[in-house]
Design an enzyme around this catalytic site. Sequence first.
Site, short mmCIF file in Angstrom:
data_model
loop_
_atom_site.label_atom_id
_atom_site.label_comp_id
_atom_site.label_asym_id
_atom_site.label_seq_id
_atom_site.Cartn_x
_atom_site.Cartn_y
_atom_site.Cartn_z
N ARG A 240 -59.18 20.71 -26.25
CA ARG A 240 -59.47 19.40 -25.74
C ARG A 240 -58.84 19.21 -24.34
NH1 ARG A 240 -63.00 18.91 -28.27
NH2 ARG A 240 -63.65 17.65 -29.94
N GLU B 156 -62.91 12.99 -18.24
CA GLU B 156 -64.07 13.71 -18.28
C GLU B 156 -65.30 12.52 -17.75
OE1 GLU B 156 -65.21 16.17 -21.58
OE2 GLU B 156 -63.61 17.68 -21.05
N HIS C 10 -67.43 20.93 -19.80
CA HIS C 10 -67.27 20.76 -21.26
C HIS C 10 -68.69 21.04 -21.81
CE1 HIS C 10 -65.62 18.00 -24.51
NE2 HIS C 10 -66.23 19.06 -25.07
#
Length: 308
Positions: free
Chosen positions: A227, A253, A272
């Site tokens: 994470r 993000e 990601h």
Amino acid sequence: MRLFVTVPTARLAENLGTLPEGVELEIWDLESPAPRERIDLVVGPYMGGTKALGALAGLDIGLVQSQSIGYDGVEDTLPAGIPFANAASVHETSTAELALALTLAAQRQLPRFVLAQQSGQWSPVFAESLADRKVLLVGFGGVGEAIAMRLEPFEVDMTVVARTARPVWHERLGRVQVHAIDELPALLPDAEIVILALPGGPETRHLFDDGMLGRMADGALLVNVGRGTLVDNDALARQQGRIRAALDVLDPEPLPAEHPLWSTPGVLIAPHVGGASTAMNPRIARLIRKQIERMLRGETPANIVIDG
């Protein structure tokens, strides 16, 4: 028994194929009005974050099935009384692939070759190997285990860290001695590659801050597929290239274009995409079909992480 099931996209509905008798399927993206007040199984959007869960307020929901493994922040937005299942078994393999890809790309300096190719330059380099390196794997859940299995053939010297110390017998890896997270500061200085596969949440937020990053050896590589909140990105930028990094997850993000991490030497950033591969579609469809079959039999669904 009959079930009413919603999925967020037509593509996912198609991937599910023919469902058992008694199952009615409808597409609902959690942005348009709910198709019914009672929905037995709601499949949430992929990468939709937790905001979409507010659309379930006031509805009678049997189960929410996420398309992601992580669920930090879900309890803050999920209406009370609704069970929530994560997507364990779907993304572990793909995320582990990317962890290895990022590690190899950083070690063998693949970004250098991509840039050289754009200008037609022949740019050989004597690079770092993965073989024989001291690798510290932080996290030994589903993703961590998948990474460990893929690291093993590369002939690394691997040390594993998780929440609690324990010996583990793994079918593929044999006996694994897992070290406790409080041993991390002592283990870091000797590691040449550190791979993070921990979940998010308050307990792990900024685990790698100025102090922890400062314990890493000069030139060591930090890989994060867990994470984004595990690493203080401002602190990482302050390292100014003393340590290298390959990151698939960041906080926030998307990472703002003006963030100094974009231009920090030795940093490789992926947006990601750990689970975003062709492995995902058949695996999430398989999990949803499994949940439907269990619910039709009156059994408890798999992967419930919030009881509701």
